[in-house]
Design a protein around this motif. Sequence first.
Motif, PDB file in Angstrom:
ATOM      1  N   TYR A   8      11.944  58.692  35.127  1.00 47.67           N
ATOM      2  CA  TYR A   8      12.037  57.250  35.356  1.00 47.67           C
ATOM      3  C   TYR A   8      13.504  56.805  35.344  1.00 47.67           C
ATOM      4  O   TYR A   8      13.940  56.013  36.191  1.00 47.67           O
ATOM      5  N   LYS A  11      15.326  57.626  38.524  1.00 44.68           N
ATOM      6  CA  LYS A  11      14.940  56.751  39.639  1.00 44.68           C
ATOM      7  C   LYS A  11      15.598  55.373  39.516  1.00 44.68           C
ATOM      8  O   LYS A  11      16.065  54.802  40.506  1.00 44.68           O
ATOM      9  N   THR A  15      18.200  53.717  42.289  1.00 42.85           N
ATOM     10  CA  THR A  15      17.870  52.498  43.034  1.00 42.85           C
ATOM     11  C   THR A  15      18.669  51.294  42.572  1.00 42.85           C
ATOM     12  O   THR A  15      18.856  50.339  43.326  1.00 42.85           O
ATOM     13  N   GLU A  20      12.463  47.995  42.122  1.00 46.18           N
ATOM     14  CA  GLU A  20      12.394  48.975  43.204  1.00 46.18           C
ATOM     15  C   GLU A  20      11.988  50.342  42.675  1.00 46.18           C
ATOM     16  O   GLU A  20      11.207  51.065  43.307  1.00 46.18           O
ATOM     17  N   ALA A  21      12.517  50.702  41.506  1.00 50.70           N
ATOM     18  CA  ALA A  21      12.154  51.988  40.900  1.00 50.70           C
ATOM     19  C   ALA A  21      10.654  52.023  40.587  1.00 50.70           C
ATOM     20  O   ALA A  21       9.983  53.040  40.820  1.00 50.70           O
ATOM     21  N   LYS A  23       8.281  50.405  42.110  1.00 54.19           N
ATOM     22  CA  LYS A  23       7.545  50.547  43.377  1.00 54.19           C
ATOM     23  C   LYS A  23       7.527  52.005  43.833  1.00 54.19           C
ATOM     24  O   LYS A  23       6.491  52.536  44.243  1.00 54.19           O
ATOM     25  N   GLN A  24       8.684  52.659  43.780  1.00 51.43           N
ATOM     26  CA  GLN A  24       8.773  54.044  44.249  1.00 51.43           C
ATOM     27  C   GLN A  24       8.050  55.022  43.328  1.00 51.43           C
ATOM     28  O   GLN A  24       7.611  56.084  43.755  1.00 51.43           O
ATOM     29  N   LEU A  25       7.929  54.634  42.047  1.00 51.18           N
ATOM     30  CA  LEU A  25       7.229  55.482  41.083  1.00 51.18           C
ATOM     31  C   LEU A  25       5.735  55.155  41.001  1.00 51.18           C
ATOM     32  O   LEU A  25       4.987  55.838  40.291  1.00 51.18           O
ATOM     33  N   PHE A  26       5.313  54.080  41.680  1.00 49.16           N
ATOM     34  CA  PHE A  26       3.909  53.645  41.707  1.00 49.16           C
ATOM     35  C   PHE A  26       3.396  53.288  40.306  1.00 49.16           C
ATOM     36  O   PHE A  26       2.277  53.643  39.918  1.00 49.16           O
ATOM     37  N   GLN A  29       6.155  47.205  36.843  1.00 52.43           N
ATOM     38  CA  GLN A  29       7.505  46.928  36.342  1.00 52.43           C
ATOM     39  C   GLN A  29       7.529  46.792  34.814  1.00 52.43           C
ATOM     40  O   GLN A  29       8.410  47.347  34.144  1.00 52.43           O
ATOM     41  N   GLN A 119      15.514  65.246  48.383  1.00 50.60           N
ATOM     42  CA  GLN A 119      15.920  63.872  48.673  1.00 50.60           C
ATOM     43  C   GLN A 119      17.440  63.824  48.635  1.00 50.60           C
ATOM     44  O   GLN A 119      18.044  63.668  47.583  1.00 50.60           O
ATOM     45  N   THR A 121      21.096  62.180  50.185  1.00 48.04           N
ATOM     46  CA  THR A 121      21.604  60.932  50.751  1.00 48.04           C
ATOM     47  C   THR A 121      23.059  61.110  51.168  1.00 48.04           C
ATOM     48  O   THR A 121      23.866  61.607  50.379  1.00 48.04           O
TER      49      THR A 121
END
Length: 306
Positions: A8, A11, A15, A20-21, A23-26, A29, A119, A121
Amino acid sequence: MRIQQLEYLEKIAATGSINEAAKQLFISQPSLSQSMKELEKEYQIQLFYRSKAGITLTDAGREFMNYSRGVLDQVNLLNQHFGQGTIRKRVFSVSAQHYAFVVHAFVDLVKQIGGDTYQFTLRETQTENVLDDIQTLKSELGVIYINAFNKTVMKRLITEKDLEFTPLFDVQPHVFVGRDNPLTAKSHITLADLKDYPYLSYEQGDTNSFYFSEEILSTLPHKKHILISDRATIFNLMVGLNGYTISSGIISSELNDEKIVAIPLDVDDTITLGYLRHKKIELSATAQLYLEMLKQHIRGYGFEVQ
C-alpha cells in the motif's frame, strides 16, 4: 507490520494520492488511510505530509520506503522461487529531459527484464519536474544537463532536495535542424547564422526559469520563438518550419526522424549530462542495470563515460 501495508505504501508514494492509490488497489480510501496510520503508529514515525495538493513522503518516510522496497523485492524472489503467492510486478521509473539515449536504454531494459509482469514508467518532462520526481520518489533516476550558466542554481536546488548529481559525459553544443534546412551546407554554425530561423525550445511550465531551460543560451533574444512540449513535435517543426534547437548533438536513427541533422555550434560552452538520485535511497537492482545500459548507449555514440 504486514507485507500488504508495504505494498500500500509503495502505491501511495507512486501516485502521490491516497484516493488514487485506493482506486488502483481496489480498496476504500478510509481503509487505506487507517492501514497507513497503523503503520505509522507501530513504528512511531510520520510517513507522509498530507495537504490539499496531495501526499508526499517525509524524510523518515523516504528512509522507511527504502527498506520497504528491499523487503518487497525479497518477498517477490520467494514467490518466484517457490511458486507461492502473487508475484509482485517489477517496478521502475525514470524521469528525464528530452534525450534519445534515455529512451534507448529504457527500451533495452524493458526487453531484457520486463518479462510478463511489470510496471515501468518513462517521464520525458520539464526540468523542475525531474528534480521533484526524484525528491518525492516518483522516479528512482533522473537525467538532466548542467553547464556553466545553470550550474550554481541547479546545484543549490539539488542540495536542497537531498539529491545527488553524477556526471556521465560532456558534449559540445550542437544545432538540430531538418535535413533540407539551408544551414546543413555549413560544417559549423554561428549564432548569427541562426537569427532568421525559428527557435524551438521545450516549455518549462509556470516557473519558466532560464535556469530550467533544456537549451543553452536561453537568455538570448529571438525574433521567432516557438515553445514545444514534446520531442516528436519539435522534430516535426524542424522539418516543417526550418526551425532549430540547441542540444547535445546525439540523434538516434532508430527512434528519431532520420530527417534531422546535428551541426556543431561555435560557442564556448560545454554541456555535462548526468543522472540524479536521492541521497537517502539505495538504488534498486533495476535502476543499477538501467544505468549500465545508459552508459553502454553513451559509449555507443562515441563518448567517454566519466
